[in-house]
Design an enzyme around this catalytic site. Structure first.
Site, PDB file in Angstrom:
ATOM      1  N   ARG A   1       7.448   5.858 -21.132  1.00  0.00           N
ATOM      2  CA  ARG A   1       8.442   6.925 -21.002  1.00  0.00           C
ATOM      3  C   ARG A   1       8.981   7.335 -22.375  1.00  0.00           C
ATOM      4  O   ARG A   1       9.116   8.527 -22.679  1.00  0.00           O
ATOM      5  CB  ARG A   1       9.574   6.463 -20.084  1.00  0.00           C
ATOM      6  CG  ARG A   1       9.158   6.422 -18.621  1.00  0.00           C
ATOM      7  CD  ARG A   1      10.203   5.769 -17.734  1.00  0.00           C
ATOM      8  NE  ARG A   1       9.841   5.965 -16.324  1.00  0.00           N
ATOM      9  CZ  ARG A   1      10.315   5.239 -15.317  1.00  0.00           C
ATOM     10  NH1 ARG A   1      11.188   4.263 -15.549  1.00  0.00           N
ATOM     11  NH2 ARG A   1       9.929   5.489 -14.078  1.00  0.00           N
TER      12      ARG A   1
ATOM     13  N   ALA B   1       0.817  -1.212   0.000  1.00  0.00           N
ATOM     14  CA  ALA B   1       0.000   0.000   0.000  1.00  0.00           C
ATOM     15  C   ALA B   1       0.853   1.265   0.000  1.00  0.00           C
ATOM     16  O   ALA B   1       0.432   2.312   0.487  1.00  0.00           O
ATOM     17  CB  ALA B   1      -0.938  -0.001   1.216  1.00  0.00           C
TER      18      ALA B   1
ATOM     19  N   HIS C   1      14.497  -4.714 -17.171  1.00  0.00           N
ATOM     20  CA  HIS C   1      14.118  -3.407 -16.644  1.00  0.00           C
ATOM     21  C   HIS C   1      15.340  -2.795 -15.965  1.00  0.00           C
ATOM     22  O   HIS C   1      15.644  -3.077 -14.812  1.00  0.00           O
ATOM     23  CB  HIS C   1      12.973  -3.563 -15.638  1.00  0.00           C
ATOM     24  CG  HIS C   1      12.435  -2.245 -15.154  1.00  0.00           C
ATOM     25  ND1 HIS C   1      12.044  -1.239 -16.006  1.00  0.00           N
ATOM     26  CD2 HIS C   1      12.225  -1.774 -13.897  1.00  0.00           C
ATOM     27  CE1 HIS C   1      11.613  -0.211 -15.301  1.00  0.00           C
ATOM     28  NE2 HIS C   1      11.717  -0.508 -14.021  1.00  0.00           N
TER      29      HIS C   1
ATOM     30  N   ARG D   1      23.368  -4.648  -4.581  1.00  0.00           N
ATOM     31  CA  ARG D   1      22.298  -5.264  -5.373  1.00  0.00           C
ATOM     32  C   ARG D   1      21.929  -6.624  -4.786  1.00  0.00           C
ATOM     33  O   ARG D   1      20.757  -6.993  -4.711  1.00  0.00           O
ATOM     34  CB  ARG D   1      22.766  -5.427  -6.819  1.00  0.00           C
ATOM     35  CG  ARG D   1      21.729  -6.031  -7.744  1.00  0.00           C
ATOM     36  CD  ARG D   1      22.322  -6.377  -9.087  1.00  0.00           C
ATOM     37  NE  ARG D   1      23.359  -7.380  -8.937  1.00  0.00           N
ATOM     38  CZ  ARG D   1      24.059  -7.880  -9.954  1.00  0.00           C
ATOM     39  NH1 ARG D   1      23.855  -7.435 -11.170  1.00  0.00           N
ATOM     40  NH2 ARG D   1      24.973  -8.798  -9.752  1.00  0.00           N
TER      41      ARG D   1
END
Length: 310
Positions: free
Chosen positions: A151, A10, A175, A88
């Site tokens: 984009r 949320a 991505h 990462r």
């Protein structure tokens, strides 16, 4: 309503996706988050807005998964952002654990749902959701190409001072900064942008697209993009709920397509009620294929990190 979507997480992306779903009157929504009170409060706020926005979609906020049962689509945005000093590998480790827990619950209560993964690192999280859920490959999809293409479309419209509705664009690959925008397949009212924009300016737009998320982070300082990512997930959800057979670039599980095996990579797919109903293989130049393979190699590295965590 006869359609139901669960949004897990949320935060900004999840709450905005929930807002767009109900305000477009696409479905009823269950908003789930581990923080007590947050999904309940946001759901109540959106419910009160319904009188003004004029829709009858219902939205429920909860900290458990019982109320998510029998969802048609589940959008998963849960996870933590990368923080200063975090590698990462650290990000993958933490978010893989979150994704595994979430997907286990989702699969338990909505075994026939289509999963749309938004959490980062996206391509790696698709693998976690796929392996944890046990769902067929067509029902686990990553939201990346729709966002990256949006984009690119925005930058094309800005460059040419034309309506963004006239633009179409394709961005393939993982991505991240190895994504592969395809100017040859990007058009304005059917006219390839290679006929309208100089090679130098196209290169600049391609570079800006690849760094689109980082540009927003640099402006915000303490956050990341959420309006466009939420819209992208909702676009995919609509195509699935209403069986639109829409061709969109999404992270799909490839098994030989484009010469790539056992990886989630952004490619054009047909989205309908079954999720990915077809993977569209378009002809790529040698340079485009080389860049796609480079992007796949980057995803393979992420997958290797996941393997070490098992």
């Amino acid at each position: 309503m006869d359609k139901k979507v669960t949004v897990v997480g949320a935060g900004n992306v999840g709450a905005t996706a929930a807002q767009r779903l109900v305000e477009k009157a696409l479905c009823d929504v269950v908003l789930v988050d581990i923080v007590e009170g947050v999904p309940q409060g946001k759901a109540l706020d959106l419910t009160q807005a319904a009188a003004i926005e004029k829709h009858d979609a219902k939205i429920i906020g909860t900290n458990s998964y019982e109320e998510t049962a029998d969802s048609d689509v589940v959008i998963i945005t849960a996870g933590i952002p990368r923080k200063p000093g975090m590698s990462r590998d650290d990000l993958i480790s933490t978010n893989a654990g979150i994704m595994k827990n979430v997907t286990t619950q989702v699969a338990k209560y909505s075994p026939n749902a289509v999963l749309i993964i938004v959490s980062n690192p996206l391509d790696a999280m698709c693998h976690v959701a796929f392996e944890t859920s046990g769902f067929p490959k067509n029902r686990v999809i990553g939201m990346a190409g729709v966002l990256d293409s949006a984009r690119f479309r925005a930058f094309i419209a800005m460059e040419l001072n034309v309506s963004i509705e006239n633009t179409h664009a394709f961005v393939l690959g993982g991505h991240g900064d190895t994504m592969v925008p395809l100017p040859r397949y990007s058009t304005v009212s059917g006219i390839p942008i290679t006929e309208l924009i100089s090679p130098e300016r196209i290169d600049a737009l391609v570079d800006r697209t690849a760094n689109g998320g980082a540009e927003i982070v640099a402006f915000l300082k303490t956050g990341s993009a959420f309006y466009a990512p939420a819209s992208s997930a909702v676009e995919m959800t609509k195509a699935i709920l209403y069986d639109k057979k829409q061709i969109l670039p999404c992270a799909a599980y490839l098994q030989g397509e484009y010469g790539i095996n056992d990886l989630f990579i952004g490619v054009p797919v047909k989205l309908g009620k079954g999720g990915v109903e077809e993977i569209i293989e378009i002809k790529l130049t040698d340079d485009e294929m080389a860049r796609l393979k480079k992007s796949a190699a980057a995803v393979e590295e992420l997958k290797a990190v996941l393997a070490k965590l098992k």
